[in-house]
Design a protein around this motif. Structure first.
Motif, PDB file in Angstrom:
ATOM      1  N   VAL A  36       0.862  -1.188   0.000  1.00  0.00           N
ATOM      2  CA  VAL A  36       0.000   0.000   0.000  1.00  0.00           C
ATOM      3  C   VAL A  36       0.894   1.231   0.000  1.00  0.00           C
ATOM      4  N   ARG A  37       0.576   2.180  -0.833  1.00  0.00           N
ATOM      5  CA  ARG A  37       1.259   3.470  -0.768  1.00  0.00           C
ATOM      6  C   ARG A  37       0.195   4.558  -0.674  1.00  0.00           C
ATOM      7  N   GLN A  38       0.450   5.522   0.200  1.00  0.00           N
ATOM      8  CA  GLN A  38      -0.533   6.587   0.385  1.00  0.00           C
ATOM      9  C   GLN A  38      -0.048   7.887  -0.241  1.00  0.00           C
ATOM     10  N   GLY A  39      -0.953   8.606  -0.853  1.00  0.00           N
ATOM     11  CA  GLY A  39      -0.638   9.923  -1.392  1.00  0.00           C
ATOM     12  C   GLY A  39      -1.767  10.870  -1.082  1.00  0.00           C
ATOM     13  N   LYS A  40      -1.637  12.098  -1.551  1.00  0.00           N
ATOM     14  CA  LYS A  40      -2.732  13.054  -1.357  1.00  0.00           C
ATOM     15  C   LYS A  40      -3.119  13.617  -2.709  1.00  0.00           C
ATOM     16  N   TYR A  41      -4.327  14.154  -2.780  1.00  0.00           N
ATOM     17  CA  TYR A  41      -4.721  14.789  -4.023  1.00  0.00           C
ATOM     18  C   TYR A  41      -5.511  16.055  -3.744  1.00  0.00           C
ATOM     19  N   PHE A  42      -5.492  16.933  -4.730  1.00  0.00           N
ATOM     20  CA  PHE A  42      -6.134  18.234  -4.601  1.00  0.00           C
ATOM     21  C   PHE A  42      -7.105  18.424  -5.755  1.00  0.00           C
ATOM     22  N   GLU A  43      -8.347  18.730  -5.408  1.00  0.00           N
ATOM     23  CA  GLU A  43      -9.329  19.101  -6.421  1.00  0.00           C
ATOM     24  C   GLU A  43      -9.341  20.621  -6.477  1.00  0.00           C
ATOM     25  N   ILE A  44      -8.896  21.170  -7.588  1.00  0.00           N
ATOM     26  CA  ILE A  44      -8.779  22.623  -7.704  1.00  0.00           C
ATOM     27  C   ILE A  44      -9.834  23.135  -8.672  1.00  0.00           C
ATOM     28  N   GLU A  45     -10.722  23.970  -8.143  1.00  0.00           N
ATOM     29  CA  GLU A  45     -11.769  24.588  -8.955  1.00  0.00           C
ATOM     30  C   GLU A  45     -11.204  25.875  -9.548  1.00  0.00           C
ATOM     31  N   LEU A  46     -11.201  25.951 -10.889  1.00  0.00           N
ATOM     32  CA  LEU A  46     -10.545  27.077 -11.560  1.00  0.00           C
ATOM     33  C   LEU A  46     -11.533  27.956 -12.301  1.00  0.00           C
ATOM     34  N   GLU A  47     -11.142  29.239 -12.463  1.00  0.00           N
ATOM     35  CA  GLU A  47     -11.899  30.112 -13.355  1.00  0.00           C
ATOM     36  C   GLU A  47     -11.805  29.524 -14.756  1.00  0.00           C
ATOM     37  N   ASN A  48     -12.833  29.792 -15.558  1.00  0.00           N
ATOM     38  CA  ASN A  48     -12.766  29.344 -16.944  1.00  0.00           C
ATOM     39  C   ASN A  48     -11.569  29.981 -17.637  1.00  0.00           C
ATOM     40  N   GLY A  49     -10.929  29.229 -18.499  1.00  0.00           N
ATOM     41  CA  GLY A  49      -9.794  29.764 -19.247  1.00  0.00           C
ATOM     42  C   GLY A  49      -8.451  29.444 -18.612  1.00  0.00           C
ATOM     43  N   ALA A  50      -8.481  28.806 -17.448  1.00  0.00           N
ATOM     44  CA  ALA A  50      -7.214  28.407 -16.826  1.00  0.00           C
ATOM     45  C   ALA A  50      -6.535  27.347 -17.701  1.00  0.00           C
ATOM     46  N   THR A  51      -5.217  27.330 -17.665  1.00  0.00           N
ATOM     47  CA  THR A  51      -4.490  26.405 -18.533  1.00  0.00           C
ATOM     48  C   THR A  51      -3.798  25.310 -17.723  1.00  0.00           C
ATOM     49  N   ALA A  52      -3.446  24.261 -18.418  1.00  0.00           N
ATOM     50  CA  ALA A  52      -2.733  23.151 -17.783  1.00  0.00           C
ATOM     51  C   ALA A  52      -1.393  23.636 -17.227  1.00  0.00           C
ATOM     52  N   GLU A  53      -0.795  24.628 -17.899  1.00  0.00           N
ATOM     53  CA  GLU A  53       0.498  25.144 -17.446  1.00  0.00           C
ATOM     54  C   GLU A  53       0.368  25.803 -16.073  1.00  0.00           C
ATOM     55  N   GLN A  54      -0.726  26.567 -15.885  1.00  0.00           N
ATOM     56  CA  GLN A  54      -0.972  27.208 -14.588  1.00  0.00           C
ATOM     57  C   GLN A  54      -1.050  26.178 -13.469  1.00  0.00           C
ATOM     58  N   VAL A  55      -1.824  25.126 -13.739  1.00  0.00           N
ATOM     59  CA  VAL A  55      -2.022  24.083 -12.733  1.00  0.00           C
ATOM     60  C   VAL A  55      -0.706  23.379 -12.433  1.00  0.00           C
ATOM     61  N   GLU A  56       0.053  23.116 -13.475  1.00  0.00           N
ATOM     62  CA  GLU A  56       1.324  22.419 -13.297  1.00  0.00           C
ATOM     63  C   GLU A  56       2.289  23.272 -12.480  1.00  0.00           C
ATOM     64  N   LYS A  57       2.244  24.592 -12.712  1.00  0.00           N
ATOM     65  CA  LYS A  57       3.106  25.524 -11.962  1.00  0.00           C
ATOM     66  C   LYS A  57       2.770  25.467 -10.469  1.00  0.00           C
ATOM     67  N   ILE A  58       1.472  25.498 -10.169  1.00  0.00           N
ATOM     68  CA  ILE A  58       1.032  25.432  -8.770  1.00  0.00           C
ATOM     69  C   ILE A  58       1.442  24.100  -8.146  1.00  0.00           C
TER      70      ILE A  58
END
Lengths: 85, 85
Positions: A36-58
């Motif tokens: 078993v390996r445990q991790g965490k995840y984040f559900e991020i609600e974005l304004e329309n028009g947000a890009t994958a690059e923005q999310v990756e930066k965060i």
């Protein structure tokens, strides 16, 4: 618009929490568990028009400790009603 | 054989950790973030022949606090699945 960021310990880093869960499951009688390996995840609600690059930066700069963790990002359009909550 | 179990606070339960991340991102200059919710996930390596029912039983009885949390299970033959949430 929603992004899903998964953050987990690198495969080369020991995961004592996951190991404890694995051992506990065995001692509780749940069979057939190898690891078993445990991790965490984040559900991020974005304004329309947000890009994958923005999310990756965060994910890279804020949500992940690059010394011991790695991340994956998934961007999805808000097709589901609950995404508009 | 691998199972992926996601555990998150129910939508009706306040997520102060997610809110803190959301505010922090804004104060750090990352724009366009409406909301953040944090959850955890478990990568469970199983013996061949394990069933979805087994995984769901573990998720329900051990990995989730049913009072405040909910879970989803995904069973896969090998590799990491695309996020399906």
């Amino acid at each position: 618009m929603k992004a899903l960021v998964h953050v987990a310990l690198k495969k080369t880093v020991l995961d004592p929490q996951g190991q404890t869960i694995c051992r506990s499951l065995a001692s509780m009688g749940y069979s057939g568990i190898r690891d078993v390996r445990q991790g965490k995840y984040f559900e991020i609600e974005l304004e329309n028009g947000a890009t994958a690059e923005q999310v990756e930066k965060i994910a890279r700069e804020v949500l992940t400790n690059p010394v011991i963790e790695e991340f994956t990002c998934d961007l999805e359009e808000s097709g589901r009603p609950e995404a508009d909550r």
